[in-house]
Design a protein around this motif. Structure first.
Motif, short mmCIF file in Angstrom:
data_model
loop_
_atom_site.label_atom_id
_atom_site.label_comp_id
_atom_site.label_asym_id
_atom_site.label_seq_id
_atom_site.Cartn_x
_atom_site.Cartn_y
_atom_site.Cartn_z
N THR A 1 10.94 -4.44 -31.23
CA THR A 1 10.93 -4.38 -29.76
C THR A 1 10.56 -2.98 -29.29
OG1 THR A 1 12.65 -6.08 -29.65
CG2 THR A 1 12.31 -4.74 -27.69
N TYR B 1 6.65 -3.17 -28.21
CA TYR B 1 6.64 -3.63 -26.81
C TYR B 1 7.10 -2.57 -25.82
CZ TYR B 1 5.99 -8.05 -29.21
OH TYR B 1 5.49 -9.03 -30.03
N ILE B 2 8.21 -1.86 -26.15
CA ILE B 2 8.66 -0.81 -25.22
C ILE B 2 7.67 0.34 -25.21
CG2 ILE B 2 10.47 0.89 -24.76
CD1 ILE B 2 12.51 -1.08 -25.76
N GLY C 1 4.56 -0.82 -23.48
CA GLY C 1 4.73 -1.32 -22.12
C GLY C 1 4.43 -2.78 -21.95
N ASP C 2 4.54 -3.55 -23.03
CA ASP C 2 4.25 -5.00 -22.98
C ASP C 2 5.49 -5.74 -22.46
OD1 ASP C 2 3.65 -7.64 -23.38
OD2 ASP C 2 2.91 -7.39 -25.43
N LYS C 3 5.53 -6.00 -21.13
CA LYS C 3 6.71 -6.61 -20.53
C LYS C 3 6.91 -8.06 -20.98
CE LYS C 3 6.53 -3.77 -16.36
NZ LYS C 3 6.44 -3.76 -14.88
N SER C 4 5.81 -8.80 -21.10
CA SER C 4 5.91 -10.21 -21.51
C SER C 4 6.45 -10.31 -22.93
CB SER C 4 4.52 -10.87 -21.42
OG SER C 4 4.58 -12.20 -21.90
N LEU D 1 8.14 -8.06 -24.46
CA LEU D 1 9.51 -7.54 -24.47
C LEU D 1 10.50 -8.62 -24.09
CD1 LEU D 1 11.51 -5.17 -24.59
CD2 LEU D 1 10.96 -4.68 -22.19
N LEU D 2 10.17 -9.42 -23.06
CA LEU D 2 11.06 -10.48 -22.64
C LEU D 2 11.26 -11.52 -23.74
CD1 LEU D 2 12.73 -11.89 -20.46
CD2 LEU D 2 10.61 -12.98 -19.65
#
Length: 587
Positions: A47, A51-52, A55-58, A60-61
């Protein structure tokens, strides 16, 4: 000692055989718990790095949801692992306790002559509860922690083998400290169990004999003894606490220093732009080091529980291994006896080479009432013990209706013999249950009719709640005479072939004696009866009187026949002991 512990653990594990499927399920959930636990730090690394940092928000969720799912699976696995491990432990303990209780109730009376009751209570209750911890807090927890450590190490090597090697450098130090801790705790736990046994034995004996303690003003003396035993118990536990207080801070320091070194080393690599270490690694290793070191720390703690359980199992298994039962080789079911009893050349001693019965020959005809008299220690009560096979004779034979009593099953033999003792033991239960001893074949109506037959129903009905009156522990709510009446009724309602009255009419009041004499006449009617008594009325009315001295039968005959023997033993005994009774006792 390791071999002994291994053997003890193997013996305890044999009790898990009936629960094999549950045993396997516990192991499966332990594996699942370890995998899900180690998977969370790995997902945290992914994560952070994937993703963090980007900056991949999708994404990350999605990973957050995945981590939540893994956490739920970990919680479910932990629930079933802990619940089933404890469930398995309690079922095994139930089986061991039932086997132990059955085992000790089959011992000869000689065993109970030498073993403190408090010690047996400790074995049956407290030690067995410690065995449960082998499964609930010891063995399975250790297995789970070991599996978790292996899985965590696998993930750590997969993520960053260099950081993992640094972590492994600290492991030998912690392993050495754990080994020392285990050795020290082993001796401490053995001392704790020994002191618990001593404490239980002392308290049980003093509570049982509280009347004597107070009667002879021994409260202060017994208090000082108790303080001494309690101090030893306290000292044993303080040693246990000391070792725990030393080990766990050391384990925490080693864990913290390792984590600090990892953060320093990994941080330097990141600052220098070395791609070997990532921020995700540092986040993950912060959790993984705790997951690796805490189980090792907990293994030492759980090993203590396992150690205590094995020490307790040693004590319980030692008791289970004792073969001191009456030899139950007989297969013949004893029916209702005619009641002819024969002792032929019977020798017996409670202690080797110290005979109490010295080759006696005795014949009691069916339906006879035989009185046995003699000085204290002559062997009167021993004859009763041997007839019931509470003890095994050294040599000779004892027969009933011409059949050796060893050929009968113990249960059927004792079912045909009823005993009324001077010191009547009553359980903390109702009068009805003390009479029937919860025999489903004896109804309430049977008891009431039997009470009317021997003349004790009116006495019982004067008590609060009548037959449902709770006599409390050892029957303290009743007088000695009333307890005797209950014992007579208990014997009568069992409809025995042979009745034994072992000084059952001594130390009672006049009113109770009249009721007991009526009861005696009724329950001895038509059955063989052996009476050991000091009451003259019971003796002179006997069909035959057996006179014993120092383990030998010195005289036998009717009262009148023995009185006609000039300078006879019975005649002298009569004038020295029995003649002081009032003329009313003779009527």
């Amino acid at each position: 000692m390791k071999a002994i512990k291994s053997t003890s653990l193997k013996k305890v594990l044999l009790f898990a055989k009936p629960y094999k499927s549950r045993y396997i399920s516990v192991i499966v959930f332990a594996i699942m718990l370890s995998i899900f636990a180690a998977l969370r730090p790995y997902l945290l690394k992914q994560t952070v790095d994937s993703y963090i940092s980007t900056g991949d928000k999708s994404g990350l969720l999605n990973y957050i949801l995945l981590m939540g799912t893994v956490l739920v699976c970990e919680v479910i696995s932990q629930f079933y692992f802990v619940y089933w491990a404890n469930w398995l432990g309690q079922d095994i303990v139930k089986d061991i306790r039932e086997k132990l209780f059955t085992h000790i109730t089959s011992f000869k009376m000689k065993f109970y002559d030498n073993e403190p009751v408090g010690k047996l209570v400790t074995r049956t209750v407290f030690d067995i509860e410690s065995i449960a911890k082998i499964f609930s807090q010891g063995l399975f927890m250790i297995i789970s922690d070991l599996i978790k450590m292996i899985v965590v190490l696998a993930f750590m090597f997969y993520m960053n083998w260099k950081l993992t090697l640094i972590v492994l450098l600290a492991m030998p130090i912690l392993l050495y400290a754990t080994r020392i801790f285990q050795q020290k705790m082993k001796g401490a736990f053995q001392e704790v169990r020994a002191q618990i046994s001593n404490l239980n034995t002392f308290v049980q004996e003093r509570l049982t004999g509280m009347k004597i303690v107070q009667l002879f003003n021994r409260e202060d003396i017994e208090y000082e003894k108790f303080k001494n035993i309690n101090a030893k118990h306290n000292k044993a536990w303080l040693k246990n606490i000391l070792y725990n207080s030393i080990f766990f801070p050391i384990a925490d320091i080693i864990s913290s220093l390792t984590l600090g070194f990892i953060i320093w080393y990994g941080g330097i690599n990141i600052v220098n732009g070395d791609s070997i270490t990532t921020f995700g690694d540092l986040f993950a290793y912060t959790m993984l080091i705790s997951m690796l070191f805490n189980p090792l720390r907990q293994i030492a703690d759980k090993f203590n529980e396992l150690q205590m359980g094995i020490i307790a199992s040693d004590r319980v298994l030692e008791l289970l291994d004792i073969e001191d039962q009456v030899q139950a080789l007989g297969t013949q079911q004893a029916g209702h006896f005619k009641g002819e009893i024969t002792f032929e050349k019977v020798h017996f001693g409670y202690i080797p080479d110290e005979e109490v019965i010295k080759g006696i020959n005795l014949n009691v005809k069916a339906g006879e009432t035989v009185a046995i008299v003699g000085a204290t220690g002559a062997g009167k009560s021993t004859i009763i013990n041997l007839l019931n096979r509470f003890y095994e004779i050294n040599s000779g034979t004892i027969t009933v209706d011409g059949i050796n009593i060893n050929e009968f099953t113990l249960e059927s033999l004792r079912r045909q013999i009823a005993i009324v003792l001077q010191d009547v033991f009553l359980f903390a239960d109702s009068i009805l249950n003390n009479i029937t001893l919860n025999n489903p074949n004896i109804t309430r109506e049977d008891v009431i009719q039997a009470a009317k037959d021997i003349g004790v129903n009116d006495f019982i009905m004067t008590l609060p709640n009548g037959y449902d009156y709770n006599v409390k522990e050892r029957g303290v709510m009743l007088s000695s005479g009333q307890r005797q009446l209950i014992a007579f009724l208990r014997a009568y309602v069992s409809n025995p072939s042979i009745l034994i009255l072992d000084e059952a009419t001594s130390s009672i009041d006049t009113y109770s004696e009249e009721l007991i004499q009526t009861a005696t006449d009724k329950i001895t009617e038509g059955r063989t009866s052996i009476v050991i008594a000091h009451r003259l009325a019971t003796i002179v009315n006997a069909d035959k009187i057996i006179v014993m001295d120092k383990g030998l039968i010195v005289e036998q005959g009717t009262h009148q026949e023995l009185m006609n023997q000039d300078k006879g033993y019975y005649r002298n005994l009569y004038y020295s002991q029995f003649a002081v009774e009032s003329e009313e006792d003779l009527n």
